[in-house]
Design an enzyme around this catalytic site. Structure first.
Site, mmCIF file in Angstrom:
data_model
loop_
_atom_site.group_PDB
_atom_site.id
_atom_site.type_symbol
_atom_site.label_atom_id
_atom_site.label_comp_id
_atom_site.label_asym_id
_atom_site.label_seq_id
_atom_site.Cartn_x
_atom_site.Cartn_y
_atom_site.Cartn_z
ATOM 1 N N PHE A 125 0.831 -1.198 0.000
ATOM 2 C CA PHE A 125 0.000 0.000 0.000
ATOM 3 C C PHE A 125 0.865 1.247 0.000
ATOM 4 O O PHE A 125 1.881 1.312 0.710
ATOM 5 C CB PHE A 125 -0.865 0.070 1.263
ATOM 6 C CG PHE A 125 -1.791 -1.089 1.488
ATOM 7 C CD1 PHE A 125 -3.092 -1.063 1.017
ATOM 8 C CD2 PHE A 125 -1.367 -2.203 2.208
ATOM 9 C CE1 PHE A 125 -3.963 -2.116 1.257
ATOM 10 C CE2 PHE A 125 -2.221 -3.261 2.460
ATOM 11 C CZ PHE A 125 -3.528 -3.217 1.974
ATOM 12 N N ASP A 126 0.435 2.249 -0.757
ATOM 13 C CA ASP A 126 0.951 3.595 -0.560
ATOM 14 C C ASP A 126 0.349 4.120 0.747
ATOM 15 O O ASP A 126 -0.628 3.566 1.270
ATOM 16 C CB ASP A 126 0.543 4.474 -1.748
ATOM 17 C CG ASP A 126 1.066 5.890 -1.639
ATOM 18 O OD1 ASP A 126 2.120 6.094 -0.996
ATOM 19 O OD2 ASP A 126 0.416 6.803 -2.176
ATOM 20 N N GLY A 127 0.926 5.193 1.281
ATOM 21 C CA GLY A 127 0.433 5.745 2.534
ATOM 22 C C GLY A 127 -0.615 6.817 2.349
ATOM 23 O O GLY A 127 -1.819 6.578 2.479
#
Length: 273
Positions: A125-127
Site C-alpha cells: 500500500f501507498d500511505g
C-alpha cells in the site's frame, strides 16, 4: 453481449486479480468460510453464465454474482458488506470510494504471476491518500517538501485520519490472526515516497490503529517499481497514476482515485463500511 454468448463454452483467461482472489479463497476451509468473493458486473445476466463457468474451469469457488446490464453496480457494495472493490471502470471506482468502500481501478496490463509465493498473499500500500487521508499530501501539493516535512514533524504524535483503504488493511490484519490449518499467510507492506523525519507520523498512526505492517519502505521519492519487484506483491495500491504505471511493470497494480492528486475533494475522516 453477443460476443459473450458466442463464447459461453470458452473459458475466459485469468485476469490481473486472479492470483489475489485464488489466494484469498484459500483461507476458506470446510469448517469455516473466512473470505467471500462476489462478482459485481455491468454485464448482462446471460453473460454471467460465462463468468461462473470460467471461475469453475479455473478452480475458483464463487457463489454470488450481481449483473446489472449496464447500470452502476456500486450500490450493491453495501448489502455485500464489501471490504474491497476492484474494477477497470474508473467511474465505478470513484462512486465506490465516494460511498466509503475501498476501491481501486486495476491496470489490466499489469504483470501478474500467480505461481510466485504460493503460500503467501503479499499486499503493498501507498500511505497518503490510500491508507491515510490526503491531509499531509495537500500540504505538499500546495507547498513544497520543506513545508511538508515541517508539518509532519510538528504533528508527528498526532495520528493521520484514516484513508479509504484502512478497512481493507484491517480485514487483512484479522485474517493474519488465523492459526494452523490454513495453507495461506498474509504479508503487508507500506511503500511510500515519505522519508525521515516524516516517517514517524505514518508509523505512529499504524500504532494508534493497533494494526501493523510487516515491511515499511520510506523511499524519499525513489521509483517504487524496483522495490516492489523485490517484494513481489499480489497487488499494489497507490493514488498516483505514475506510481501505478511503474508498479504494473512488475506486479498487479490498482489506482485509488481519491485525494488531491486525483482532484477529489475529501473530508478528514473516512467512515469504514
Amino acid at each position: 453481449m453477443k460476443l459473450q454468448l458466442e463464447r459461453l463454452d470458452q473459458p475466459a483467461e485469468p485476469g490481473v486479480a486472479f492470483a489475489l482472489i485464488k489466494k484469498l479463497l484459500a483461507f476458506n476451509t470446510p469448517d469455516q468460510q473466512r473470505v467471500e468473493v462476489a462478482i459485481l458486473s455491468r454485464n448482462d445476466p446471460a453473460s454471467g453464465l460465462r463468468v461462473f463457468a470460467s471461475a469453475t474451469h479455473h478452480g475458483l469457488t464463487l457463489e454470488r454474482g450481481i449483473f446489472t446490464r449496464g447500470a452502476p453496480p456500486h450500490r450493491y457494495l453495501k448489502p455485500l458488506n464489501a471490504n474491497l472493490f476492484l474494477s477497470a471502470n474508473g467511474e465505478d471506482v470513484r462512486e465506490a470510494l465516494n460511498h466509503h468502500f475501498p476501491a481501486a481501478q486495476v491496470y489490466p496490463q499489469s504483470v501478474a504471476d500467480a505461481q510466485r509465493n504460493p503460500g503467501e498473499i503479499r499486499i503493498a500500500f501507498d500511505g497518503d491518500s490510500v491508507l491515510f487521508s490526503d491531509e499531509a499530501e495537500r500540504i505538499f501539493h500546495l507547498g513544497d517538501l520543506s513545508q511538508f516535512q515541517a508539518h509532519e514533524v510538528a504533528k508527528a504524535k498526532i495520528p493521520l485520519p484514516p484513508g479509504p483503504f484502512k478497512p481493507f488493511l484491517a480485514a487483512l490484519h484479522q485474517l493474519q490472526s488465523v492459526g494452523a490449518g490454513v495453507p495461506m499467510r498474509i504479508r503487508t507492506a507500506l511503500v511510500t515516497a515519505r522519508s525521515a523525519p516524516a516517517h514517524e507520523r505514518a508509523i505512529r498512526t499504524l500504532m494508534a490503529w493497533d494494526i501493523g505492517v510487516d515491511e515499511a519502505m520510506f523511499l524519499g521519492g525513489l521509483p517504487k517499481g524496483p522495490f516492489l519487484n523485490e517484494f513481489e506483491p499480489d497487488f499494489f495500491f497507490d493514488d498516483q497514476a505514475a506510481h501505478c504505471e511503474s508498479a504494473a511493470l512488475v506486479a498487479p497494480a490498482g489506482q485509488v482515485l481519491y485525494g488531491v492528486k486525483n482532484d477529489v475533494v475529501v473530508i478528514d475522516e473516512v467512515t469504514s463500511p
